[in-house]
Enzyme design. Structure first.
Site, PDB file in Angstrom:
ATOM      1  CD  GLU A  50       6.989 -17.594 -16.744  1.00 27.01           C
ATOM      2  OE1 GLU A  50       6.078 -18.107 -17.411  1.00 27.01           O
ATOM      3  OE2 GLU A  50       7.082 -16.376 -16.568  1.00 27.01           O
TER       4      GLU A  50
ATOM      5  CE  LYS B 185       7.704 -13.078 -17.961  1.00 25.29           C
ATOM      6  NZ  LYS B 185       6.698 -14.061 -17.667  1.00 25.29           N
TER       7      LYS B 185
ATOM      8  NE  ARG C 232       4.245   1.583  -1.451  1.00 26.02           N
ATOM      9  CZ  ARG C 232       5.298   0.783  -1.249  1.00 26.02           C
ATOM     10  NH1 ARG C 232       6.313   0.825  -2.096  1.00 26.02           N
ATOM     11  NH2 ARG C 232       5.351  -0.055  -0.242  1.00 26.02           N
TER      12      ARG C 232
ATOM     13  CG  HIS D 297      11.097 -38.449 -29.672  1.00 24.76           C
ATOM     14  ND1 HIS D 297      11.187 -39.785 -30.009  1.00 24.76           N
ATOM     15  CD2 HIS D 297      11.340 -38.400 -28.330  1.00 24.76           C
ATOM     16  CE1 HIS D 297      11.438 -40.514 -28.939  1.00 24.76           C
ATOM     17  NE2 HIS D 297      11.522 -39.694 -27.909  1.00 24.76           N
TER      18      HIS D 297
ATOM     19  CD  GLU E  86       5.590 -11.996 -21.256  1.00 18.67           C
ATOM     20  OE1 GLU E  86       4.502 -11.468 -21.471  1.00 18.67           O
ATOM     21  OE2 GLU E  86       5.810 -12.669 -20.248  1.00 18.67           O
TER      22      GLU E  86
ATOM     23  CG  ASN F 198       2.688  -1.134   2.922  1.00 14.67           C
ATOM     24  OD1 ASN F 198       1.996  -2.040   2.478  1.00 14.67           O
ATOM     25  ND2 ASN F 198       3.929  -0.913   2.515  1.00 14.67           N
ATOM     26  N   GLY F 199       1.415  -3.427   5.113  1.00  9.35           N
ATOM     27  CA  GLY F 199       2.050  -4.649   5.582  1.00  9.35           C
ATOM     28  C   GLY F 199       0.981  -5.660   5.984  1.00  9.35           C
TER      29      GLY F 199
ATOM     30  CD1 TRP G   1      -1.811  -5.613  -2.897  1.00  9.00           C
ATOM     31  CD2 TRP G   1      -2.441  -4.488  -4.709  1.00  9.00           C
ATOM     32  NE1 TRP G   1      -1.837  -6.482  -3.933  1.00  9.00           N
ATOM     33  CE2 TRP G   1      -2.213  -5.835  -5.063  1.00  9.00           C
ATOM     34  CE3 TRP G   1      -2.839  -3.601  -5.695  1.00  9.00           C
ATOM     35  CZ2 TRP G   1      -2.382  -6.313  -6.360  1.00  9.00           C
ATOM     36  CZ3 TRP G   1      -2.998  -4.079  -6.988  1.00  9.00           C
ATOM     37  CH2 TRP G   1      -2.779  -5.408  -7.296  1.00  9.00           C
TER      38      TRP G   1
ATOM     39  CE  LYS H  41       0.999  -7.531 -14.704  1.00  2.00           C
ATOM     40  NZ  LYS H  41       2.160  -8.447 -14.817  1.00  2.00           N
TER      41      LYS H  41
ATOM     42  CB  CYS I  92      -0.861   0.020   1.254  1.00  2.00           C
ATOM     43  SG  CYS I  92      -1.854  -1.440   1.473  1.00  2.00           S
TER      44      CYS I  92
HETATM   45  C1  AGP Z   1       2.964 -13.143 -18.299  1.00  2.00           C
HETATM   46  O1  AGP Z   1       4.262 -12.571 -18.387  1.00  2.00           O
HETATM   47  C2  AGP Z   1       2.044 -12.608 -19.382  1.00  2.00           C
HETATM   48  N1  AGP Z   1       1.932 -11.222 -19.275  1.00  2.00           N
HETATM   49  C3  AGP Z   1       0.732 -13.371 -19.480  1.00  2.00           C
HETATM   50  O2  AGP Z   1       1.045 -14.645 -19.967  1.00  2.00           O
HETATM   51  C4  AGP Z   1      -0.072 -13.574 -18.167  1.00  2.00           C
HETATM   52  O3  AGP Z   1       0.613 -14.463 -17.332  1.00  2.00           O
HETATM   53  C5  AGP Z   1      -1.429 -14.201 -18.549  1.00  2.00           C
HETATM   54  O4  AGP Z   1      -2.123 -13.292 -19.368  1.00  2.00           O
HETATM   55  C6  AGP Z   1      -2.285 -14.545 -17.328  1.00  2.00           C
HETATM   56  O5  AGP Z   1      -2.586 -13.371 -16.628  1.00  2.00           O
HETATM   57  P1  AGP Z   1      -3.200 -13.509 -15.148  1.00  2.00           P
HETATM   58  O6  AGP Z   1      -2.163 -14.204 -14.327  1.00  2.00           O
HETATM   59  O7  AGP Z   1      -3.472 -12.109 -14.722  1.00  2.00           O
HETATM   60  O8  AGP Z   1      -4.449 -14.346 -15.256  1.00  2.00           O
END
Ligand code: AGP
Length: 608
Positions: free
Chosen positions: A480, A484, A27, A503, A487, A100-101, A74, A603, A2
Site C-alpha cells: 500500500e 500511494k 460531504r 533471491h 500514484e 449528520n452522524g 451520504w 477515483k 452529510c
Molecule cells: C487507490 O489509491 C487507487 N485510487 C485505486 O487503487 C483504488 O483503490 C482501486 O481502483 C479500487 O477502487 P475501489 O476501492 O473503489 O473499488
C-alpha cells in the site's frame, strides 16, 4: 458524512439553503432535501439523487417562509431513496429534523417509540430523532431537543424546526461538526464553513454537547445542563476553495486527518454490549463454523486491505483465506462453492472488475460480503451482506481514510468469525475489542508527528526509485505504501517481502537507494533488522516505521525512524499506514503534482 444547512432571516430561504448545500456536496450527494417553516406549516421537499434533482423539483414549488433547514446525504443507514432522504418529520407533522452522524442506539429507541405508537416510514436512524423530539416535547422546543440529546448515543449534528416556533430553529452537535453563522438580522447553521461564506465570515464553532437556539436577531448557546455558554466569534479568513478542504491545501491531507474520526465511526457503532454486531447481517454461525475457505477479492488499495485481512482472519479465525485481485479472479474459472465465503472490498462499490468478480463467486454458490464505503452502490446492492466503512466521501483519487476503515472493518469481521468459530476465548475477544477501540487515538498521535515525515520527504522527493520491504502484515503494508507513492508522486517504487530480497532484487540496491521498512510485527523483528542491515551494506538509505518501544534498537541500523504507539502488532497496520500515506503526500506536493487528481487515474474505475 452529510451536509447540513439552516437559515433564519429575510432572504429567500430556499435559495440560501440550496446555495449552502451546493458547497457541501463533497460531504455527501446521494439524496437531498429541505424543510421550510411557513407560518404554522412545514413544507418538506426531498428526493434521491444529486442536488440538481432537488433543484428541479423545487422549481415547481412556491415556498414562502423565513426559517428553513437543508440536508445533502451520504447514506449510512437505509439506502439512498426519497423516503430515507432528510429532513425527517415527526408523526404529528410539527417537527422536521436534519442530521449528520450515526445514532448508535437507534434500534432500541425505535422499538421504544414504536411501542408508544409512533409510525416509522424510513429505514434511517435519523427518523428516531424526529419522533423522540415529539415524544419529549412539552411546549419547550429547546428542552425537548436537549432531552433527546441525552437519550441518544452516537454522533450527531442536528437542525430542528417546529411549527410552534416560527421565529427560531434549534441546532445541536456531538462528534459531528456544526457551526453557527452570524449575519446582520440573519443567522445560519452549517456542517462546514463553505456553506455560508458568501453571507458571513463570522461564526461560532459549536463544541460537543452544545445546543443553540437561533433567531434572526442572534444565537443562544447552552450546554446539556441548560446553562448558557459564552463563545468568541471566529472570523474566517479562508478563501472559498481552501474552505471546501476545511482549510487544508488538498482533499488528500484533509482525508488523512479525518482518519481518527472515521475509524471510530466504523468501529464504535458495531461494538454493543461488549460484542460485535453487524447491522442487517444474515450469515448464520452454523455456516461460519462449516465454512471451508474465505476469498477476498478487490483492486488496488482495497486489495492491499484484503491482504492484511488474510493475515488477520487466518490468525484469529483459523480458516484458510485466499486473496486475489479481481481482474485475475474473474477470468480463471475460480474453484468456488457454497461452502466458501467471498469478501469483496471496494471504496466506491462500483469498480467493475470487483463487481464482476463478485458475480462470478455468487454464480458458483459462494455467500458474499461487500466491504463498501458508498451506500446504495452496485456492490452494496448485489452483495448478500454489507459491512459499510463509514469513512464519508473520499474525494482524493488516492485512497487513504477508506483504506484505514477497510482495515477496521476487516478486523471486526475477523474477530466476529473467530468468536463464532470458537477460536478465541472471551477474555481474548474482549481484550482485542479494547485494542480496536484505541486505534483512533493512536492514529491521532501519528498525525501529530507529521512534520518529521514532511522533513524526510523533503530529503527524498527526487528519488528515482523507492523500495518498500516488510514481512507478513508489513509486506502487505509495503504494497500500500508503494502504491500511494507511485500514484501521486509518479516515482517508480516496488514492495518486496523482506525475505525475498536475497533471491534477486537486492541486486537493484545501490548507493543512496531509498528503502522504507514498516517494522511492526514483533515476532519478525530480528529478521527485518537483518534485512535492513543487508540493504544498508549496499548503500541504501533506510526509513523504518516501528513501535516506540523499538525506537532505540532500530535507530542503530536505520537512517530515520518514524514511531507509532506501542500496540498489538495485529492492528498496527491501521496506524503504520498513515506515515506511508503522509510520505507519499509530501513527496507529491514537493514535486508540484496534482495531489488530489493525479495523472491517468480516476477515483472509481468502472471500466475493464
Ligand atoms: C487507490 O489509491 C487507487 N485510487 C485505486 O487503487 C483504488 O483503490 C482501486 O481502483 C479500487 O477502487 P475501489 O476501492 O473503489 O473499488
Amino acid at each position: 458524512m452529510c451536509g447540513i444547512v439552516g437559515y433564519i432571516g429575510n432572504k429567500n430561504v430556499t435559495s440560501v439553503l440550496l446555495n449552502g448545500l451546493k458547497k457541501l456536496e463533497y460531504r455527501g450527494y446521494d439524496s437531498a432535501g429541505i424543510a421550510i417553516l411557513d407560518e404554522n406549516r412545514i413544507s418538506v421537499i426531498k428526493t434521491k439523487g444529486r442536488l440538481y434533482v432537488l433543484e428541479e423539483k423545487l422549481k415547481n414549488e412556491n415556498l414562502n417562509g423565513f426559517v428553513g433547514i437543508g440536508h445533502t446525504r451520504w447514506a449510512t443507514h437505509g439506502e439512498p431513496n426519497d423516503v430515507n432522504s432528510h429532513p425527517h418529520i415527526s408523526n404529528n407533522g410539527k417537527i422536521a429534523v436534519v442530521h449528520n452522524g450515526i445514532i448508535e442506539n437507534y434500534l432500541k429507541l425505535k422499538d421504544f417509540l414504536t411501542g408508544k405508537g409512533y409510525v416509522f416510514r424510513s429505514e434511517t436512524d435519523t427518523e428516531v430523532i424526529a419522533h423522540l423530539i415529539e415524544y419529549n416535547y412539552k411546549g419547550d422546543l429547546l428542552k425537548a431537543v436537549m432531552n433527546t440529546m441525552n437519550d441518544v448515543e452516537g454522533a450527531y449534528a442536528l437542525g430542528v424546526v417546529c411549527t410552534d416556533f416560527p421565529d427560531r430553529f434549534i441546532a445541536a452537535r456531538k462528534d459531528s461538526p456544526l457551526i453557527v453563522g452570524i449575519g446582520e438580522n440573519e443567522n445560519f447553521i452549517a456542517s462546514d464553513i463553505p456553506a455560508i461564506l458568501e453571507y458571513t465570515r463570522d461564526v461560532y464553532i459549536l463544541e460537543d454537547k452544545e445546543i443553540v437556539s437561533i433567531t434572526a436577531e442572534g444565537a443562544e448557546i447552552y450546554n446539556l445542563l441548560g446553562e448558557r455558554v459564552q463563545k468568541e466569534i471566529f472570523h474566517v479568513d479562508w478563501d472559498v476553495s481552501s474552505a471546501e478542504k476545511g482549510g487544508y491545501e488538498h482533499f488528500m491531507m484533509k482525508e488523512i486527518c479525518e482518519e481518527p474520526s472515521v475509524i471510530k465511526a466504523t468501529i464504535s457503532p458495531r461494538i454493543q454490549d461488549d460484542r460485535i454486531v453487524f447491522e442487517k447481517f444474515n450469515i448464520s454461525d452454523d455456516f461460519i463454523r462449516n465454512c471451508e475457505k474465505v476469498n477476498i477479492i478487490a483492486c488496488g488499495t482495497a486489495y492491499h486491505a484484503g491482504v492484511i485481512g488474510k493475515y488477520a482472519i487466518e490468525k484469529l479465525a483459523r480458516i484458510p483465506v485466499e486473496v486475489e485481485v479481481a481482474s485475475e479472479f474473474r477470468y480463471r474459472d475460480p474453484m468456488v462453492n457454497d461452502k466458501q465465503l467471498t469478501i469483496v472490498i471496494s471504496q466506491s462499490g462500483e469498480t467493475l472488475d470487483t463487481l464482476m468478480a463478485m458475480r462470478e463467486a455468487k454464480k458458483r454458490g459462494s455467500l458474499t460480503i461487500g466491504i463498501v464505503n458508498v451506500a446504495g452502490s452496485s456492490i452494496a446492492r448485489e452483495a448478500d451482506n454489507v459491512i459499510y466503512t463509514w469513512a464519508g466521501p473520499e474525494i482524493a483519487v488516492a485512497s487513504t481514510k477508506a483504506y484505514n476503515t477497510q482495515l477496521a472493518a476487516v478486523y471486526l469481521f475477523a474477530l466476529y468469525l473467530a468468536r463464532a468459530r470458537g477460536k478465541i476465548d472471551d477474555g481474548t475477544y474482549q481484550g482485542l475489542l479494547q485494542q480496536l477501540q484505541m486505534l483512533p487515538q493512536q492514529v491521532e498521535s501519528v498525525l501529530k508527528e507529521r512534520e518529521n515525515i514532511q522533513k524526510f520527504a523533503s530529503q527524498h522527493f527526487n528519488a528515482r526509485s523507492v523500495f518498500f520491504i516488510g514481512r507478513n502484515m508489513d509486506y502487505a503494508l509495503s504494497m500500500e505504501g508503494s502504491l500511494k507513492l507511485k500514484e501521486i508522486s509518479y516515482i517508480h517504487s516496488e514492495a518486496y517481502a523482506g525475505g525475498e530480497l536475497k533471491h534477486g532484487t537486492i541486486a537493484l540496491i545501490e548507493d543512496g537507494t531509498l528503502v522504507i521498512c514498516p517494522l511492526t510485527q514483533d515476532y519478525l523483528f530480528e529478521k527485518m533488522i537483518s534485512n535492513i542491515r543487508e540493504v544498508k551494506a549496499r548503500g541504501a538509505v533506510v526509513l523504518a516505521i516501528t513501535a516506540k518501544k523499538n525506537e532505540e534498537e532500530v535507530r542503530k541500523v536505520a537512517d530515520e525512524v518514524i514511531t507509532i504507539p506501542d500496540m498489538d502488532p495485529l492492528f498496527a497496520p491501521v496506524v503504520a499506514v498513515t506515515p506511508l500515506q503522509l510520505f507519499a503526500y509530501y513527496v507529491s506536493v514537493m514535486k508540484g503534482n496534482d495531489v488530489d487528481k493525479p495523472r491517468n487515474l480516476a477515483k472509481s474505475v468502472t471500466v475493464e
